[in-house]
Design an enzyme around this catalytic site. Sequence first.
Site, PDB file in Angstrom:
ATOM      1  N   LYS A  22       0.461  -8.566   6.789  1.00 30.39           N
ATOM      2  CA  LYS A  22      -0.542  -7.495   6.780  1.00 30.39           C
ATOM      3  C   LYS A  22      -0.935  -7.123   5.354  1.00 30.39           C
ATOM      4  CE  LYS A  22       0.892  -3.161   7.240  1.00 30.39           C
ATOM      5  NZ  LYS A  22       0.369  -2.157   6.299  1.00 30.39           N
ATOM      6  N   ASN A  23       0.064  -6.983   4.476  1.00 32.98           N
ATOM      7  CA  ASN A  23      -0.207  -6.506   3.124  1.00 32.98           C
ATOM      8  C   ASN A  23      -0.862  -7.559   2.238  1.00 32.98           C
ATOM      9  OD1 ASN A  23       0.790  -3.983   3.711  1.00 32.98           O
ATOM     10  ND2 ASN A  23       2.843  -4.412   2.938  1.00 32.98           N
ATOM     11  N   ARG A  93      -3.968   3.489   4.175  1.00 38.32           N
ATOM     12  CA  ARG A  93      -3.967   3.547   2.728  1.00 38.32           C
ATOM     13  C   ARG A  93      -4.788   2.416   2.100  1.00 38.32           C
ATOM     14  NH1 ARG A  93      -3.147   6.094  -2.072  1.00 38.32           N
ATOM     15  NH2 ARG A  93      -2.549   4.628  -3.667  1.00 38.32           N
ATOM     16  N   CYS A 117       0.651   6.279   6.014  1.00 35.71           N
ATOM     17  CA  CYS A 117       1.933   6.907   6.328  1.00 35.71           C
ATOM     18  C   CYS A 117       2.262   7.996   5.318  1.00 35.71           C
ATOM     19  CB  CYS A 117       3.054   5.868   6.318  1.00 35.71           C
ATOM     20  SG  CYS A 117       2.949   4.661   7.643  1.00 35.71           S
ATOM     21  N   ARG A 122       1.006   8.892  -3.325  1.00 38.81           N
ATOM     22  CA  ARG A 122       0.532   7.591  -3.805  1.00 38.81           C
ATOM     23  C   ARG A 122      -0.866   7.785  -4.401  1.00 38.81           C
ATOM     24  NH1 ARG A 122       1.794   3.836   1.369  1.00 38.81           N
ATOM     25  NH2 ARG A 122       1.121   5.687   2.467  1.00 38.81           N
ATOM     26  N   ASP A 306       9.983  -1.419   1.579  1.00 43.82           N
ATOM     27  CA  ASP A 306       9.586  -1.619   2.972  1.00 43.82           C
ATOM     28  C   ASP A 306      10.714  -2.165   3.845  1.00 43.82           C
ATOM     29  OD1 ASP A 306       7.085  -0.616   2.590  1.00 43.82           O
ATOM     30  OD2 ASP A 306       6.030  -2.523   2.702  1.00 43.82           O
ATOM     31  N   ARG A 398       0.847  -0.780  13.653  1.00 43.38           N
ATOM     32  CA  ARG A 398       0.120  -1.005  12.396  1.00 43.38           C
ATOM     33  C   ARG A 398       0.695  -2.181  11.614  1.00 43.38           C
ATOM     34  NH1 ARG A 398       0.881   3.124   8.720  1.00 43.38           N
ATOM     35  NH2 ARG A 398      -0.565   1.917   7.468  1.00 43.38           N
TER      36      ARG A 398
END
Length: 418
Positions: A22-23, A93, A117, A122, A306, A398
């Site tokens: 995902k990232n 985000r 989240c 951040r 994470d 997510r």
Amino acid sequence: MDQLIIQGGRPISGIVNISGAKNAALPILAATLLTGNTIRLGNVPHLQDIYTMVNVLNHMGGNVTLDEHANIEINTNHISSHHAPYELVRTMRASILVLGPLLSRFGKAEVSLPGGCAIGSRPVDQHLKGLQAMGADIHIENGYIKATANRLTGATIALDLITVTGTENLMMAAVLAKGETIIKNAACEPEIEDLANFLNTLGAHIEGAGTSTITIQGVTSLNSGHYCVLPDRIETGTYLAAAAITRGSITVKKTCPHLIESVLLKFEEAGALIDTGNDWISLDMRGNRPRAVDISTAPYPAFPTDMQAQMMAVNTVAEGTSLITETIFENRFMHVQELQRMGANITLKGNTAVCVGTHALHGAPVMATDLRASASLVLAGLAASNATIINRIYHIDRGYECIEEKLTQLGASIRRIT
């Protein structure tokens, strides 16, 4: 609202395929705004955050199609809006990642301050500082970042702190900027290197991605191309943790062992037998209870924030006492209270959690507070002596593709109810 119900006490064993990261996929999707040519992406996970980014691109006038085989085709040749509204981006985000590409290609952008989240502060000040150094005019009004520039100009940017999305945003902005951009104190995460590799396949000139200094030579345009997103290292670690916490044995395939070396070392320290190949990892607890391991989160290549919640879940049933120190986000211990409801012996002291392992957790109704916290509750439920009910599981959707189906294939008793 959906819930997950888990009947614990069954060892996790078998083989599971890992989805795309995902990232990595999110910044790559944002980067398609840099070209009007058609882009084809493979190994894209079917996740809520991906759908949100697709909706953002479609809202702007992009043409995005998805198929059931984790492929996406994108064309942003007819972008008619440079506005990313709050209604679309409030849950994610990564929405801030459209700022750099919009500004670089179109000279203007209006992007809502991002959500996501609630794991800590951040700020986006490093994004804005870097874009201003490249010649952007930026101001914040009514919760929106409004930016304009004739054409961005290359600059040397020294980030005050390591930021993954900040590094990605500035790298994308620099691709079409005039001249050379150097980003110092850049984040080194594999997802940044994946983004750079994707952009280079389209004709960008990026060197040093994956190190603390990235150099970008600006080009006037990018080409079409096809790219396959790298595997998800956090999903990989989570399924390994599922086997570790249940004293099971697992092989994860379609992954990259070198991306999670710091995590594998901790599993070995916990007593797991680890073996690896080019694209697979096996973990075998040989029926043994894990040993408690200390962890301290830090930027890549150190232990990832994470994976902190998942390793804490393993430590709750481990033999001994562990210290878990969170250095990245100040509010990333929200899962502690929920784990305590299941019998975990955890005490918080500032940014450190002291976890005394117990022989068994017991099921309870719990509530997911963020993406990785929800994963820790699933892991705890797998190890618990009876039923666990997890609420607010939209968080887990997510970041984990088909988690109940994958865990069921591995022997878990888990189901989703509405």
